[in-house]
Design a protein around this motif. Structure first.
Motif, PDB file in Angstrom:
ATOM      1  N   TYR A 187       0.764  -1.282   0.066  1.00 30.03           N
ATOM      2  CA  TYR A 187       0.001   0.118  -0.114  1.00 30.03           C
ATOM      3  C   TYR A 187       1.043   1.240  -0.025  1.00 30.03           C
ATOM      4  O   TYR A 187       1.889   1.399   0.704  1.00 30.03           O
ATOM      5  CB  TYR A 187      -0.902  -0.074   1.357  1.00 30.03           C
ATOM      6  CG  TYR A 187      -1.710   1.200   1.552  1.00 30.03           C
ATOM      7  CD1 TYR A 187      -2.903   1.546   0.802  1.00 30.03           C
ATOM      8  CD2 TYR A 187      -1.271   1.938   2.328  1.00 30.03           C
ATOM      9  CE1 TYR A 187      -3.600   2.573   1.054  1.00 30.03           C
ATOM     10  CE2 TYR A 187      -2.266   3.368   2.897  1.00 30.03           C
ATOM     11  CZ  TYR A 187      -3.333   3.330   2.024  1.00 30.03           C
ATOM     12  OH  TYR A 187      -4.015   4.507   2.313  1.00 30.03           O
ATOM     13  N   ASN A 188       0.549   2.149  -0.962  1.00 27.60           N
ATOM     14  CA  ASN A 188       1.258   3.535  -0.910  1.00 27.60           C
ATOM     15  C   ASN A 188       2.557   3.577  -0.920  1.00 27.60           C
ATOM     16  O   ASN A 188       3.247   3.635  -0.012  1.00 27.60           O
ATOM     17  CB  ASN A 188       0.651   4.527   0.100  1.00 27.60           C
ATOM     18  CG  ASN A 188       1.196   5.721   0.188  1.00 27.60           C
ATOM     19  OD1 ASN A 188       1.267   6.383  -0.751  1.00 27.60           O
ATOM     20  ND2 ASN A 188       1.257   6.298   1.175  1.00 27.60           N
ATOM     21  N   SER A 206       1.173   1.417  -8.551  1.00 27.84           N
ATOM     22  CA  SER A 206       1.530   0.643  -7.532  1.00 27.84           C
ATOM     23  C   SER A 206       1.659  -0.851  -8.159  1.00 27.84           C
ATOM     24  O   SER A 206       1.425  -1.131  -9.252  1.00 27.84           O
ATOM     25  CB  SER A 206       0.577   0.512  -6.505  1.00 27.84           C
ATOM     26  OG  SER A 206       0.542   1.879  -6.002  1.00 27.84           O
ATOM     27  N   GLU A 234       4.410  15.272   2.934  1.00 31.61           N
ATOM     28  CA  GLU A 234       3.398  14.353   2.014  1.00 31.61           C
ATOM     29  C   GLU A 234       4.539  13.825   0.954  1.00 31.61           C
ATOM     30  O   GLU A 234       5.021  14.658   0.063  1.00 31.61           O
ATOM     31  CB  GLU A 234       2.185  14.906   1.438  1.00 31.61           C
ATOM     32  CG  GLU A 234       1.339  15.701   2.350  1.00 31.61           C
ATOM     33  CD  GLU A 234       0.029  16.256   1.834  1.00 31.61           C
ATOM     34  OE1 GLU A 234      -0.964  16.160   2.254  1.00 31.61           O
ATOM     35  OE2 GLU A 234       0.337  16.904   0.943  1.00 31.61           O
ATOM     36  N   LYS A 235       4.606  12.549   0.798  1.00 35.83           N
ATOM     37  CA  LYS A 235       5.273  11.789  -0.330  1.00 35.83           C
ATOM     38  C   LYS A 235       6.732  12.343  -0.279  1.00 35.83           C
ATOM     39  O   LYS A 235       7.413  12.672  -1.283  1.00 35.83           O
ATOM     40  CB  LYS A 235       4.614  12.002  -1.551  1.00 35.83           C
ATOM     41  CG  LYS A 235       4.858  10.850  -2.245  1.00 35.83           C
ATOM     42  CD  LYS A 235       4.093   9.551  -2.128  1.00 35.83           C
ATOM     43  CE  LYS A 235       4.177   8.484  -3.051  1.00 35.83           C
ATOM     44  NZ  LYS A 235       3.112   7.422  -2.579  1.00 35.83           N
ATOM     45  N   CYS A 273      -4.841  11.157  -5.181  1.00 32.14           N
ATOM     46  CA  CYS A 273      -5.077  10.693  -3.846  1.00 32.14           C
ATOM     47  C   CYS A 273      -3.810  10.626  -3.262  1.00 32.14           C
ATOM     48  O   CYS A 273      -2.608  10.372  -3.833  1.00 32.14           O
ATOM     49  CB  CYS A 273      -5.369   9.156  -3.716  1.00 32.14           C
ATOM     50  SG  CYS A 273      -7.145   9.260  -4.515  1.00 32.14           S
ATOM     51  N   ASP A 301      -2.560   8.507  -1.026  1.00 31.99           N
ATOM     52  CA  ASP A 301      -2.119   7.348  -0.732  1.00 31.99           C
ATOM     53  C   ASP A 301      -1.863   6.251  -1.898  1.00 31.99           C
ATOM     54  O   ASP A 301      -1.620   5.113  -1.827  1.00 31.99           O
ATOM     55  CB  ASP A 301      -2.950   6.569   0.560  1.00 31.99           C
ATOM     56  CG  ASP A 301      -4.395   6.329  -0.218  1.00 31.99           C
ATOM     57  OD1 ASP A 301      -4.632   6.959  -1.319  1.00 31.99           O
ATOM     58  OD2 ASP A 301      -5.135   5.603   0.423  1.00 31.99           O
ATOM     59  N   ASN A 319      -6.452   0.794  -4.396  1.00 30.54           N
ATOM     60  CA  ASN A 319      -7.161   0.480  -3.186  1.00 30.54           C
ATOM     61  C   ASN A 319      -8.544  -0.001  -3.835  1.00 30.54           C
ATOM     62  O   ASN A 319      -9.516   0.414  -4.280  1.00 30.54           O
ATOM     63  CB  ASN A 319      -7.674   1.968  -2.357  1.00 30.54           C
ATOM     64  CG  ASN A 319      -6.240   2.555  -1.833  1.00 30.54           C
ATOM     65  OD1 ASN A 319      -5.171   1.915  -1.698  1.00 30.54           O
ATOM     66  ND2 ASN A 319      -6.474   3.906  -1.405  1.00 30.54           N
TER      67      ASN A 319
END
Length: 771
Positions: A136-137, A155, A383-384, A511, A513, A587
């Motif tokens: 995830y993410n 991903s 963020e990121k 998004c 994530d 997701n």
């Protein structure tokens, strides 16, 4: 063995099939009408666990496989709309067979990696992109930062390979798809193909498999009853599926049904349009339940929001999460303030003002861009980030939300008569942000995915993260009288539409994530912007783009009411979940609503075109949301009354035990989406010239009388809650005028108690309840 024939001869077969339906004996591979150099195969596949032991193709209508004698009956029907409907029934005549499944394969020659491949909510453009991470993410590698040439990167999702000389397979089950379908567009043939099937057979969910050969010049699309996958896709990874084919005894039968469409298609948008038209054709119309009036939903959700207002060291705001930290935009920070402002309540108005003060004072960077969040004790949230680049970054999408919603707050205050209360600091913050977006566009010709608010530089490029920015820029252009921003908004809208929708058939990456993965939120964000372009200009080209975008949005919404496991929470509540909106290809779950929007652009598109498909999509989304709301006797979150959460899970991405079960928590954004739907979508829409009514709220209407200058309708409230229903009645001339964002402020309302029927007269001057 494959039998391939020309398109001309396939058309001749189509004409023959149109005369009658038949139970046919099928050879090993069968050419069917218009299948783009394709052929059909039917096989019995035997497994050991999830490993394929043997596959036996039916010869005529018989097969000897796994120690049994099998018979196949196939009914093929040519339909008036050009589709071919097939029902294949497989029966074990004699013997017994362990772990066997029926597989139907469509083998296509003249294939190419340039084919656009789509499985709604799961695969876009074959997911044929660079992949990173295994979970995830995933963190971004260093080469994705400050690199204008960064490729679209996703991903670890099911995907067709980008490497030449390597076969590739996508192995799914119907629960992974918003519509159980596999589709493609062939640019060489200028044809589109749609394969629809049902969610289940008597053996459970079916399998959906796409397999390319190493040369990528042929491809098989397969349906299996049931699904038998070695690996099930998770949230950016894979796990053992636990699938198992059934054991058979003599007399056991399974029937699998599917429908095929082959049609002329100039481009990817043509495929999307056709899919929106037919996505419910095999499952049939869904049946939304009237269980929770919009007014009751609004009351419950605003009560929760009231109780979530906090004052902490860094400021005062409505909590957008289940902790005291603040996250801007995206998951409802400074979006949930909008319905609270719409209440026209003095106390809540001042609370909204406190949050606007906090956001504009604490989160705007030197460049004009905003940071994405801040902790309760005043620490900015990164963020990121990557260790090599210490400059704090923020989501472009969040900044787009800030501009869009901050402008809507200003417009709402003016519509309510409180324009004098607007503080210059809020206007200055909005203007600075619009100026920052304009500068980024002028320099880079895109907005990127992540930016550095301190410098204004794009930290990560690509994606459709700026999808909603043009809508905000149009409002800012009008408000601040900067005409150059209108030009920029139109250029940016056209850029994202042509680069991402027209050429790739996806939007993604907005998004916080996910990577650049295709997702629903960017699709609905771009829909908002394209609709804004049409409303501003009146030019038909924008309307055509908006319709294509709505068709892309529809691929993310459940088109039917899935069957969930009998012991699951959703099944026990008998929820009808058509309209639940899938999150992203990473997701792999649906949610009750659009993150974070009412979807009112769909309503505006319905007004502009008269096409009820757009209204149907919006109604489905609203009703699916209501199914997920925690109410007495309808417990979903087991949390606060009126709360909701973001999981409606038709897939086994989180394990088989998660299918059909809610998560016992709440998400502010889903509650915010519900409040926005209750406000911005009329409960009942009436076109008085056409004498047509469309109902979005949880009530039932009937036309009682058509008088010379009025229309009398009955409104029945079948729910357990009293309802106050908004109405928008207009004639054709009025419907041709774009709705302002704050139109709902002037909509009349009528009240109907639980179980009550009222009569209402609608005239050009207003709405009156008949005693």
């Amino acid at each position: 063995m494959k039998y391939l024939c020309s398109y001309k001869s396939l058309t001749m077969i189509l004409a023959l099939c149109a005369w009658h339906s038949l139970w046919a004996q099928q050879p090993a591979a069968v050419d069917l009408p218009g299948l783009l150099h394709g052929a059909l195969r039917y096989q019995i596949c035997q497994y050991e666990g999830t490993a394929l032991k043997a596959a036996q193709t039916f010869r005529q209508d018989r097969a000897q496989a796994a120690g049994g004698d099998w018979r196949l009956q196939v009914k093929t029907t040519a339909l008036p709309d050009g589709a071919t409907d097939v029902q294949a029934t497989c029966r074990l005549e004699q013997g017994s067979a362990a772990q066997c499944a029926l597989t139907v394969s469509l083998d296509f020659a003249r294939w190419s990696p340039q084919h656009y491949v789509l499985v709604p909510a799961s695969v876009y453009n074959g997911n044929r992109y660079r992949s990173i991470g295994n979970g995830y993410n995933p963190d971004y590698p260093r080469d994705m930062y400050y690199n204008p040439k960064v490729p679209l990167t996703i991903s670890n999702n099911p995907r067709l390979s980008i490497e030449t000389g390597q076969p590739s397979t996508i192995d799914l089950q119907t629960g992974n798809a918003a519509t159980p379908a596999i589709c493609f567009f062939s640019p060489q043939e200028k044809k589109g193909f749609i394969l629809l099937t049902t969610q289940q057979t008597t053996l459970g969910n079916s399998g959906l498999t796409i397999t390319e050969n190493a040369a990528k010049d042929s491809c098989s699309l397969s349906l299996s009853a049931p699904a038998v996958r070695r690996l099930a896709p998770g949230f950016g990874d894979f796990h053992l599926s636990g699938d198992r084919a059934p054991d058979w005894k003599a007399g056991d039968t399974v029937a699998i049904r599917f429908r095929m469409y082959v049609f002329d298609a100039e481009n990817i948008p043509a495929l999307l349009h056709r899919l929106m038209e037919v996505r419910k054709a095999l499952s049939g119309p869904n049946a939304p339940r009237n269980i929770l009036p919009m007014s009751k939903l609004l009351q419950c959700a605003t009560d929760i929001c009231r109780d979530n207002f906090i004052e902490v060291k860094t400021g005062a705001y409505y909590r957008p999460e289940n902790n005291n930290d603040f996250q801007l935009g995206w998951v409802s920070g400074m979006i949930n303030t909008y319905p609270m402002l719409a209440l026209n309540d003095a106390k809540e108005r001042q609370r909204v003002f406190s949050e606007l003060d906090f956001v504009t004072a604490k989160l705007q960077g030197l460049s004009g861009y905003f940071y994405g969040g801040i902790t309760a004790d005043g620490k900015l949230r990164p963020e990121k980030m990557h260790p090599a680049f210490p400059e704090l970054q923020a989501m472009v999408r969040k900044n787009g939300d800030v501009l869009f919603w901050l402008m809507k707050h200003l417009l709402l205050l003016k519509a309510q008569g409180y324009g004098r209360m607007i503080r210059p600091e809020w206007e200055q913050a909005a203007k600075r942000l619009a100026t920052a977006f304009a500068a980024t566009w002028e320099k880079h010709g895109e907005f990127g995915q992540f930016i550095a608010p301190g410098t204004g530089e794009i930290a990560v490029y690509n994606s459709t993260a700026g999808a909603i920015v043009p809508a905000g820029m149009i409002m800012a252009s009008r408000y601040f009288h900067v005409t150059a921003w209108t030009t920029m908004a139109k250029d940016a809208s056209a850029f994202y539409y042509h680069r991402d929708v027209e050429k790739q058939g996806l939007t993604g990456g907005d998004c916080g994530d996910i990577s650049h993965d295709a997702n629903s939120e960017s699709a609905f964000g771009l829909l908002e912007s394209l609709m804004a372009m049409y409303n501003h200009t009146g030019e038909r080209r924008w309307l055509h783009m908006t319709e294509t975008q709505a068709a892309l949005c529809a691929t993310w919404a459940l088109s039917y009411d899935p069957v969930f496991p009998s012991g699951s929470a959703i099944a026990q509540l008998q929820c009808h979940m058509a309209g639940a909106v899938w999150a992203s290809i990473q997701n792999k779950h649906a949610a009750p609503g659009i993150c974070t929007s009412s979807g009112d652009a769909l309503f505006k598109l319905f007004r502009a075109t008269g096409n009820r498909l757009y209204a149907d999509l919006l109604r489905d989304i609203q009703h699916a949301h209501a199914e997920a709301v925690n109410m007495p006797g309808h417990l979903t979150t087991h949390h606060l009354i009126g709360s909701s959460m973001e999981r409606i899970q038709p897939s086994d991405a989180e394990g088989k035990e998660s299918v059909g079960n809610f998560i016992n928590t709440r998400n502010s954004w889903t509650e915010t989406a519900g409040m926005l739907m209750a406000l911005e979508i009329p409960g009942i829409y009436i076109n008085t010239d056409k004498n047509e009514i469309y109902v979005f709220d949880h009530v039932v209407t009937e036309i009682i009388a058509k008088e010379k200058s009025s229309l009398v309708i009955a409104i029945t409230n079948p729910t357990a809650y009293d309802a106050t229903v908004s109405l928008l009645a207009e004639n054709n001339r009025q419907a041709a005028v774009p709705l302002p964002y704050t139109a709902f402020v002037k909509w009349p309302h009528v009240s109907a108690a639980a179980g009550q029927t009222i009569k209402v007269r609608i005239t050009s001057t207003g709405v009156t309840v008949i005693p």
